[in-house]
Design a protein around this motif. Sequence first.
Motif, PDB file in Angstrom:
ATOM      1  N   THR A   1      51.708  76.725  41.848  1.00  0.00           N
ATOM      2  CA  THR A   1      50.651  76.379  40.890  1.00  0.00           C
ATOM      3  C   THR A   1      49.287  76.712  41.479  1.00  0.00           C
ATOM      4  O   THR A   1      49.133  76.841  42.695  1.00  0.00           O
ATOM      5  CB  THR A   1      50.710  74.887  40.536  1.00  0.00           C
ATOM      6  OG1 THR A   1      50.563  74.116  41.741  1.00  0.00           O
ATOM      7  CG2 THR A   1      52.034  74.543  39.874  1.00  0.00           C
TER       8      THR A   1
ATOM      9  N   SER B   1      44.983  75.809  40.738  1.00  0.00           N
ATOM     10  CA  SER B   1      44.045  74.996  39.983  1.00  0.00           C
ATOM     11  C   SER B   1      42.648  75.615  39.995  1.00  0.00           C
ATOM     12  O   SER B   1      42.254  76.258  40.970  1.00  0.00           O
ATOM     13  CB  SER B   1      43.980  73.581  40.572  1.00  0.00           C
ATOM     14  OG  SER B   1      42.934  72.844  39.985  1.00  0.00           O
ATOM     15  N   THR B   2      41.919  75.402  38.900  1.00  0.00           N
ATOM     16  CA  THR B   2      40.512  75.807  38.854  1.00  0.00           C
ATOM     17  C   THR B   2      39.628  74.785  39.560  1.00  0.00           C
ATOM     18  O   THR B   2      38.443  75.036  39.769  1.00  0.00           O
ATOM     19  CB  THR B   2      40.040  75.965  37.403  1.00  0.00           C
ATOM     20  OG1 THR B   2      40.254  74.726  36.706  1.00  0.00           O
ATOM     21  CG2 THR B   2      40.799  77.075  36.695  1.00  0.00           C
TER      22      THR B   2
ATOM     23  N   GLU C   1      42.478  74.152  31.675  1.00  0.00           N
ATOM     24  CA  GLU C   1      43.907  73.861  31.708  1.00  0.00           C
ATOM     25  C   GLU C   1      44.717  75.027  31.150  1.00  0.00           C
ATOM     26  O   GLU C   1      45.783  75.379  31.683  1.00  0.00           O
ATOM     27  CB  GLU C   1      44.208  72.585  30.925  1.00  0.00           C
ATOM     28  CG  GLU C   1      43.684  71.298  31.560  1.00  0.00           C
ATOM     29  CD  GLU C   1      42.172  71.138  31.373  1.00  0.00           C
ATOM     30  OE1 GLU C   1      41.578  71.869  30.533  1.00  0.00           O
ATOM     31  OE2 GLU C   1      41.569  70.308  32.082  1.00  0.00           O
TER      32      GLU C   1
ATOM     33  N   GLU D   1      44.895  77.792  33.687  1.00  0.00           N
ATOM     34  CA  GLU D   1      45.848  77.494  34.761  1.00  0.00           C
ATOM     35  C   GLU D   1      47.287  77.754  34.337  1.00  0.00           C
ATOM     36  O   GLU D   1      48.155  78.009  35.181  1.00  0.00           O
ATOM     37  CB  GLU D   1      45.691  76.040  35.209  1.00  0.00           C
ATOM     38  CG  GLU D   1      44.374  75.774  35.931  1.00  0.00           C
ATOM     39  CD  GLU D   1      44.144  74.289  36.173  1.00  0.00           C
ATOM     40  OE1 GLU D   1      45.036  73.483  35.823  1.00  0.00           O
ATOM     41  OE2 GLU D   1      43.075  73.933  36.705  1.00  0.00           O
TER      42      GLU D   1
ATOM     43  N   ARG E   1      47.271  83.057  37.034  1.00  0.00           N
ATOM     44  CA  ARG E   1      47.790  82.302  38.179  1.00  0.00           C
ATOM     45  C   ARG E   1      48.319  83.238  39.262  1.00  0.00           C
ATOM     46  O   ARG E   1      48.006  83.082  40.455  1.00  0.00           O
ATOM     47  CB  ARG E   1      48.909  81.370  37.697  1.00  0.00           C
ATOM     48  CG  ARG E   1      49.463  80.439  38.774  1.00  0.00           C
ATOM     49  CD  ARG E   1      50.627  79.625  38.217  1.00  0.00           C
ATOM     50  NE  ARG E   1      51.621  80.507  37.606  1.00  0.00           N
ATOM     51  CZ  ARG E   1      52.481  81.246  38.300  1.00  0.00           C
ATOM     52  NH1 ARG E   1      52.467  81.206  39.628  1.00  0.00           N
ATOM     53  NH2 ARG E   1      53.349  82.013  37.687  1.00  0.00           N
TER      54      ARG E   1
END
Length: 423
Positions: free
Chosen positions: A329, A331-332, A383, A386, A392
Amino acid sequence: MSPAQGAAQQIDDVYVKLFTRGKPGKVEIGAPDSDPVARIIETINASILRYVGATLRDAELAQLLQPDRVLVRTIPPAGIEALTIWIAPRHVVALNRGLALFVYRLARAFAAHVIDRTPADPPAPPESRTAGIIATLLDWMASPVRAPLVDDWPTGSREIRTAENFATAAERFVLAHEVGHILHKHLIADSAKVDLSQASLPELDRRPVDQEIEADVSGTFISIESMQHEGIDPRAAVTGIYFFFRALQLGELVGAIEVDEAHRPAQERLAICDHVIGERYGSHAPVFRQWAHSTDELLERLAREALAERDRRRTVATARIEEVLSTTTWSTGPRDIVRDTALLKEMQSLMSHSPSAVIEALAASLLDADTYKQLLEGARSAEALEQDDRWRRHQIAHFITRYAPEPVKQALGVHFPIIGGQE
């Protein structure tokens, strides 16, 4: 657009370019003072020109082959061995630095199995360990970098001297081949008629196949006899010719060196050179080939094991890098430094053993500036961004790439400054 809006747009454009993939660095011909390969090549070139100058009877050619009229330069790794360009009033011979480094490190790897050891010497390393080193060298050559980004590993002084002898004898043949083109007045790119900034290296090195064969034949004689002229055993010269073609063959097998209508496969070229050695030197030829045959058998055995090990590593590395790109994963928001550091260390270790699989996966995941900007502008929220698989994968690939060795970043077109180890 107001001045403030214009400034903001400029900042956004810089940001996007910083975090995306651009064009790879441009190939330039040069010989920086810090390039040890260029210094060695210049020494070999001087030796060849001394020999040719002492044997030529053609006054025009003798002038063309004066030491100050045949300059040697190196070029960054490419799909060619070497090329000669006429930049009036001189010929400039440019050698592929990546291939030259590969030839030396290949020699350094197998030299431990070539020297005659005394009771005082430590035993040679297992052949499996040497094959593993060669597998890494080959995989770097197979990558877009096309150069072995491997530090010299510890070895004895006798092995180092032996490796240097193999490498310089091999490079002597390459230079002698290029001098052969000049001697035969072959088709050579003229800087006055070609835009060097636009032409590709293979285009500059294109000529009829019969001219390449002539240069190989002349290069064989010049290589052997120029070494004899320097008082060096001709068996060393023949060994260098064999070694060069075996190294070249390995480069061809992993796609680092291109084969085309003019530049035939290394195996064919070696057969031609070996044939003319027999014709020119007659009863002396079997003696000239003695060292070459014994080392050739060793290198073929190590190469087979190395290629198999390289394939095994690629399979493992391909699966792992795809797992990382598919499941990690991103994340910003704030980063998990511990997790990111662990990920980076694992990928750097993976790249050190199987660089081609890792670099190819990174190249396939990195986005150019336009695509990246479209993703940013089209995302409904942080969101949503992401959850976008392309964004990603790009973020992960870009993070790994910007901590990679500089030649990797150049090959992938990533130009992200790292200052003091910090982003």
